[in-house]
Motif scaffolding. Structure first.
Motif, PDB file in Angstrom:
ATOM      1  N   PRO A  30       0.832  -1.205   0.000  1.00 22.18           N
ATOM      2  CA  PRO A  30       0.000   0.000   0.000  1.00 22.18           C
ATOM      3  C   PRO A  30       0.864   1.253   0.000  1.00 22.18           C
ATOM      4  CG  PRO A  30      -0.763  -1.572   1.647  1.00 22.18           C
ATOM      5  CD  PRO A  30       0.561  -2.074   1.149  1.00 22.18           C
ATOM      6  N   PRO A  31       0.398   2.320  -0.627  1.00 23.02           N
ATOM      7  CA  PRO A  31       1.150   3.583  -0.579  1.00 23.02           C
ATOM      8  C   PRO A  31       1.335   4.039   0.863  1.00 23.02           C
ATOM      9  CG  PRO A  31      -0.624   3.694  -2.198  1.00 23.02           C
ATOM     10  CD  PRO A  31      -0.840   2.439  -1.413  1.00 23.02           C
ATOM     11  N   ALA A  32       2.468   4.659   1.129  1.00 19.56           N
ATOM     12  CA  ALA A  32       2.760   5.146   2.475  1.00 19.56           C
ATOM     13  C   ALA A  32       1.656   6.093   2.952  1.00 19.56           C
ATOM     14  CB  ALA A  32       4.107   5.863   2.489  1.00 19.56           C
ATOM     15  N   GLY A  33       1.179   5.846   4.141  1.00 16.67           N
ATOM     16  CA  GLY A  33       0.128   6.667   4.699  1.00 16.67           C
ATOM     17  C   GLY A  33      -1.274   6.196   4.386  1.00 16.67           C
ATOM     18  N   ARG A  34      -1.389   5.204   3.486  1.00 14.07           N
ATOM     19  CA  ARG A  34      -2.712   4.709   3.097  1.00 14.07           C
ATOM     20  C   ARG A  34      -2.897   3.240   3.503  1.00 14.07           C
ATOM     21  NH1 ARG A  34      -4.185   5.776  -2.982  1.00 14.07           N
ATOM     22  NH2 ARG A  34      -6.208   5.144  -2.159  1.00 14.07           N
ATOM     23  N   GLU A  35      -2.069   2.747   4.381  1.00  9.26           N
ATOM     24  CA  GLU A  35      -2.125   1.333   4.739  1.00  9.26           C
ATOM     25  C   GLU A  35      -3.498   0.920   5.264  1.00  9.26           C
ATOM     26  OE1 GLU A  35       2.101   2.699   4.960  1.00  9.26           O
ATOM     27  OE2 GLU A  35       0.174   3.452   5.709  1.00  9.26           O
ATOM     28  N   ALA A  36      -4.143   1.779   6.037  1.00  5.28           N
ATOM     29  CA  ALA A  36      -5.432   1.435   6.633  1.00  5.28           C
ATOM     30  C   ALA A  36      -6.524   1.252   5.578  1.00  5.28           C
ATOM     31  CB  ALA A  36      -5.845   2.511   7.641  1.00  5.28           C
ATOM     32  N   GLU A  37      -6.320   1.810   4.379  1.00  5.06           N
ATOM     33  CA  GLU A  37      -7.317   1.691   3.323  1.00  5.06           C
ATOM     34  C   GLU A  37      -7.282   0.320   2.649  1.00  5.06           C
ATOM     35  OE1 GLU A  37      -7.407   4.938   0.488  1.00  5.06           O
ATOM     36  OE2 GLU A  37      -6.182   6.135   1.860  1.00  5.06           O
ATOM     37  N   PHE A  38      -6.208  -0.450   2.888  1.00  6.41           N
ATOM     38  CA  PHE A  38      -6.043  -1.723   2.189  1.00  6.41           C
ATOM     39  C   PHE A  38      -5.799  -2.849   3.187  1.00  6.41           C
ATOM     40  CE2 PHE A  38      -4.535   1.728  -0.539  1.00  6.41           C
ATOM     41  CZ  PHE A  38      -5.368   1.559  -1.639  1.00  6.41           C
ATOM     42  N   PRO A  39      -6.827  -3.192   3.960  1.00  2.00           N
ATOM     43  CA  PRO A  39      -6.654  -4.273   4.940  1.00  2.00           C
ATOM     44  C   PRO A  39      -6.497  -5.636   4.269  1.00  2.00           C
ATOM     45  CG  PRO A  39      -8.952  -3.595   4.821  1.00  2.00           C
ATOM     46  CD  PRO A  39      -8.181  -2.614   3.991  1.00  2.00           C
ATOM     47  N   ARG A  40      -6.907  -5.746   3.012  1.00  3.91           N
ATOM     48  CA  ARG A  40      -6.786  -7.033   2.318  1.00  3.91           C
ATOM     49  C   ARG A  40      -5.690  -6.961   1.251  1.00  3.91           C
ATOM     50  NH1 ARG A  40     -11.931  -9.776   0.269  1.00  3.91           N
ATOM     51  NH2 ARG A  40     -10.522 -11.554   0.412  1.00  3.91           N
ATOM     52  N   PHE A  41      -6.059  -6.530   0.030  1.00  2.00           N
ATOM     53  CA  PHE A  41      -5.110  -6.578  -1.073  1.00  2.00           C
ATOM     54  C   PHE A  41      -4.952  -5.207  -1.719  1.00  2.00           C
ATOM     55  CE2 PHE A  41      -7.022 -10.761  -0.670  1.00  2.00           C
ATOM     56  CZ  PHE A  41      -5.889 -11.555  -0.551  1.00  2.00           C
ATOM     57  N   CYS A  42      -3.771  -4.989  -2.264  1.00  2.00           N
ATOM     58  CA  CYS A  42      -3.449  -3.747  -2.953  1.00  2.00           C
ATOM     59  C   CYS A  42      -2.940  -4.141  -4.338  1.00  2.00           C
ATOM     60  CB  CYS A  42      -2.400  -2.985  -2.164  1.00  2.00           C
ATOM     61  SG  CYS A  42      -2.088  -1.319  -2.767  1.00  2.00           S
ATOM     62  N   MET A  43      -3.763  -3.944  -5.390  1.00  7.32           N
ATOM     63  CA  MET A  43      -3.509  -4.559  -6.694  1.00  7.32           C
ATOM     64  C   MET A  43      -3.600  -3.500  -7.799  1.00  7.32           C
ATOM     65  SD  MET A  43      -5.700  -8.024  -5.866  1.00  7.32           S
ATOM     66  CE  MET A  43      -5.064  -8.989  -7.230  1.00  7.32           C
ATOM     67  N   PRO A  44      -2.451  -3.099  -8.368  1.00  2.00           N
ATOM     68  CA  PRO A  44      -2.406  -1.946  -9.262  1.00  2.00           C
ATOM     69  C   PRO A  44      -2.664  -2.215 -10.737  1.00  2.00           C
ATOM     70  CG  PRO A  44      -0.189  -2.666  -8.796  1.00  2.00           C
ATOM     71  CD  PRO A  44      -1.096  -3.556  -7.983  1.00  2.00           C
ATOM     72  N   GLY A  45      -2.645  -3.484 -11.174  1.00  2.00           N
ATOM     73  CA  GLY A  45      -2.836  -3.744 -12.595  1.00  2.00           C
ATOM     74  C   GLY A  45      -2.240  -5.066 -13.009  1.00  2.00           C
ATOM     75  N   TYR A  46      -1.979  -5.193 -14.333  1.00  2.00           N
ATOM     76  CA  TYR A  46      -1.663  -6.495 -14.900  1.00  2.00           C
ATOM     77  C   TYR A  46      -0.413  -6.478 -15.780  1.00  2.00           C
ATOM     78  CZ  TYR A  46      -6.646  -6.739 -13.777  1.00  2.00           C
ATOM     79  OH  TYR A  46      -7.854  -6.655 -13.141  1.00  2.00           O
ATOM     80  N   HIS A  47       0.436  -7.502 -15.597  1.00  3.84           N
ATOM     81  CA  HIS A  47       1.494  -7.850 -16.536  1.00  3.84           C
ATOM     82  C   HIS A  47       1.062  -9.089 -17.309  1.00  3.84           C
ATOM     83  CE1 HIS A  47       5.241  -5.609 -14.977  1.00  3.84           C
ATOM     84  NE2 HIS A  47       4.204  -5.089 -14.342  1.00  3.84           N
ATOM     85  N   ALA A  48       1.794  -9.396 -18.385  1.00  4.66           N
ATOM     86  CA  ALA A  48       1.584 -10.635 -19.130  1.00  4.66           C
ATOM     87  C   ALA A  48       2.926 -11.345 -19.271  1.00  4.66           C
ATOM     88  CB  ALA A  48       0.996 -10.356 -20.504  1.00  4.66           C
ATOM     89  N   PHE A  49       2.895 -12.683 -19.242  1.00  2.55           N
ATOM     90  CA  PHE A  49       4.104 -13.487 -19.322  1.00  2.55           C
ATOM     91  C   PHE A  49       3.938 -14.560 -20.394  1.00  2.55           C
ATOM     92  CE2 PHE A  49       3.961 -11.734 -15.121  1.00  2.55           C
ATOM     93  CZ  PHE A  49       5.274 -11.443 -14.798  1.00  2.55           C
ATOM     94  N   SER A  50       5.062 -14.945 -20.996  1.00  5.30           N
ATOM     95  CA  SER A  50       5.055 -16.061 -21.941  1.00  5.30           C
ATOM     96  C   SER A  50       6.250 -16.956 -21.666  1.00  5.30           C
ATOM     97  CB  SER A  50       5.093 -15.563 -23.384  1.00  5.30           C
ATOM     98  OG  SER A  50       6.286 -14.838 -23.646  1.00  5.30           O
ATOM     99  N   LEU A  51       6.078 -18.238 -21.943  1.00  4.65           N
ATOM    100  CA  LEU A  51       7.157 -19.201 -21.772  1.00  4.65           C
ATOM    101  C   LEU A  51       8.004 -19.196 -23.032  1.00  4.65           C
ATOM    102  CD1 LEU A  51       8.373 -21.353 -19.918  1.00  4.65           C
ATOM    103  CD2 LEU A  51       6.894 -23.029 -21.031  1.00  4.65           C
ATOM    104  N   GLU A  52       9.243 -18.743 -22.912  1.00  6.24           N
ATOM    105  CA  GLU A  52      10.093 -18.534 -24.081  1.00  6.24           C
ATOM    106  C   GLU A  52      11.097 -19.657 -24.300  1.00  6.24           C
ATOM    107  OE1 GLU A  52       9.758 -16.007 -26.275  1.00  6.24           O
ATOM    108  OE2 GLU A  52       7.969 -15.517 -25.122  1.00  6.24           O
ATOM    109  N   ASN A  53      11.326 -20.478 -23.293  1.00  5.54           N
ATOM    110  CA  ASN A  53      12.315 -21.546 -23.403  1.00  5.54           C
ATOM    111  C   ASN A  53      11.821 -22.697 -22.554  1.00  5.54           C
ATOM    112  OD1 ASN A  53      14.619 -22.519 -24.576  1.00  5.54           O
ATOM    113  ND2 ASN A  53      16.048 -21.452 -23.265  1.00  5.54           N
ATOM    114  N   GLY A  54      12.693 -23.562 -22.117  1.00  6.30           N
ATOM    115  CA  GLY A  54      12.242 -24.681 -21.311  1.00  6.30           C
ATOM    116  C   GLY A  54      11.615 -24.274 -20.002  1.00  6.30           C
ATOM    117  N   SER A  55      12.138 -23.207 -19.370  1.00  7.34           N
ATOM    118  CA  SER A  55      11.553 -22.726 -18.121  1.00  7.34           C
ATOM    119  C   SER A  55      11.830 -21.246 -17.897  1.00  7.34           C
ATOM    120  CB  SER A  55      12.091 -23.529 -16.927  1.00  7.34           C
ATOM    121  OG  SER A  55      13.485 -23.351 -16.777  1.00  7.34           O
ATOM    122  N   THR A  56      11.943 -20.487 -18.967  1.00 12.15           N
ATOM    123  CA  THR A  56      12.174 -19.044 -18.877  1.00 12.15           C
ATOM    124  C   THR A  56      10.881 -18.296 -19.195  1.00 12.15           C
ATOM    125  OG1 THR A  56      14.520 -19.169 -19.449  1.00 12.15           O
ATOM    126  CG2 THR A  56      13.416 -17.079 -19.846  1.00 12.15           C
TER     127      THR A  56
END
Length: 449
Positions: free
Chosen positions: A56-82
């Motif tokens: 959580p942003p500093a000073g706003r911890e009380a606003e996020f008693p559960r989760f603080c989730m800003p958005g999405y990345h995407a991933f792909s498997l490019e090799n055997g385990s990369t």
């Protein structure tokens, strides 16, 4: 001997990073916190679309008693385990219809239809009393860029969109959270529901979320997070002969992990079924999660064998893949602990005594001529060997143990493979030192090149 140093990467740095390669077994990535992984195979390639956790942003911890989730990345498997990080797919303040600075971007999904990729996500709407609405964007590529619809999908209120594209090219949107899950058919444009959502019937009582549907052998499977009062979050599943149900509850795919949430997806890749899920071994805090994956099996009657979370995870590392040796299949006479010093988040093999060993399964050695090792040592006595398949197997490489500056001072060392090796083998690292020594070297990872 080649020696290099790697810098410490913090989560905050990676919020602004572009394209990154993440090399790990379980958890799949460690440079940022990822949760709720939705895995999909597009054109033979494996992608994962997770949510992300942050502090959580500093000073706003009380606003996020559960989760603080800003958005999405995407991933792909490019090799055997990369796993390649393609960067941001969508940030919360870029949602056209969403409130700003709410950190409310929960589990997404992405599906392909007729050559277009549709990304679905929940967000907190502005000027609307709903807890979450679900939006959609469209792209020509699985990782975007996406063109986001200016408004959320009408008549849909809830979280955790899960998409099913049936054999007749008709699509269905599953969603919901609480004690009820819903499903609605989508129009051909994939941006509107074709009928009013209905309650999914036949599911067990209790809190449910994380709908993820798929089809196998003409049977529709609806998997979901399910909370038992005496156990917490589990992953359960139900089956039906119709995409919209009614469904019959069949049991659990995975038990609760460390008394926290779990959220998942199921995918078939290279003729193997895989369960993606999340845990929080990296952070030690169940609001900062990391995605994982393990293989999943079906019995002859179509029921699912319960999956036990593993360290090893999935994939077959090969040349230019990092082998996180601490994600072992077997360990004897040594231990693992959280890595120290200036290393990225993860673990290491430590307290390695004379003739202790660690075995890491399924490594493709074709084309490898050298092996690098990431080590730290506070003494100069001994060596460690790389052998095939068992502690007395064929010796393919040997490293001396030298003083690196201390047990948390890391160096990368390199040695030549003694002779060409082909095929897929289990690698066994055997440690040698004076009898009576309590530790010889700390080992983080190996890298075939």
């Amino acid at each position: 001997m080649l020696i290099t140093k790697r810098k410490l990467f913090t989560f905050a740095i990676f919020l602004f990073a572009g394209f990154l390669n993440a090399n790990a077994q379980n958890p799949l990535v460690t440079h940022l916190f990822t949760a709720d992984p939705t895995a999909r195979v597009f054109n033979g390639k494996l992608y994962v679309f997770p949510s992300s956790d942050t502090y959580p942003p500093a000073g706003r911890e009380a606003e996020f008693p559960r989760f603080c989730m800003p958005g999405y990345h995407a991933f792909s498997l490019e090799n055997g385990s990369t796993w390649k990080d393609h960067g941001w797919v969508l940030k919360e303040n870029d949602v056209p219809w969403g409130e700003k600075d709410t950190y409310a971007m929960w589990a997404p999904d992405c599906i392909e239809k007729d050559g277009k990729y549709y990304y679905y996500y929940p967000a907190k709407p502005k000027n609307d009393k709903a807890f979450r609405r679900i939006g959609v964007g469209v792209s020509d590529h699985p990782t975007g860029p996406f063109k986001w619809e200016k408004s959320f999908i009408k008549d849909v209120t809830g979280i955790d969109p899960g998409l099913l594209l049936d054999d007749d090219n008709k699509a269905y949107l599953f969603f919901g959270g609480g004690h009820e899950l819903y499903v609605a058919p989508l129009k051909n444009n994939m941006k509107e529901v074709a009928a009013e959502p209905i309650l999914v019937e036949g599911l067990p009582a209790g809190y449910k979320e994380g709908s993820f549907p798929f089809k196998k052998d003409s049977v529709y499977y609806l998997t979901f997070a399910h909370v038992f009062p005496d156990e917490g979050y589990t992953i359960g599943y139900a089956t039906s002969s119709k995409p919209m149900g009614p469904y019959q509850y069949r049991g659990k795919i995975m038990d609760n992990i460390h008394n926290g949430t779990n959220h998942h997806s199921v995918v078939k890749y290279n003729d193997q079924w895989i369960l993606f899920y999340h845990s929080w071994d990296i952070s030690g805090f169940n609001k900062l999660r990391s995605m994982c994956a393990d293989y999943m099996e079906f019995k002859k009657d179509g029921t699912i064998t319960k999956v036990k979370p593993s360290l090893r995870g999935i994939g077959t590392p090969q040349v230019n893949d990092t082998i996180q040796i601490d994600r072992y299949n077997e360990i004897s006479g040594a231990n693992t602990t959280f890595v120290g010093g200036d290393e990225p988040n993860g673990w290491m093999v430590c307290d390695a005594k004379m003739m202790s060993y660690v075995r890491f399964d399924r490594v493709k050695l074709d084309g490898a001529t050298t092996i690098k090792a990431r080590v730290a040592s506070g003494q100069r006595n001994g060596s460690f060997e790389i052998r095939l398949n068992n502690p007395k197997g064929k010796l393919i490489a040997e490293f001396p143990i030298n003083y690196t500056g201390g047990w948390s001072s890391w160096e990368t060392i390199e040695t030549t493979i003694k002779e060409p090796v082909t095929g897929t083998h289990n690698l066994v690292v055997v440690f040698k030192s004076d009898w009576g020594n309590t530790k010889s070297v700390n080992l983080n990872w190996l890298l075939l090149q």
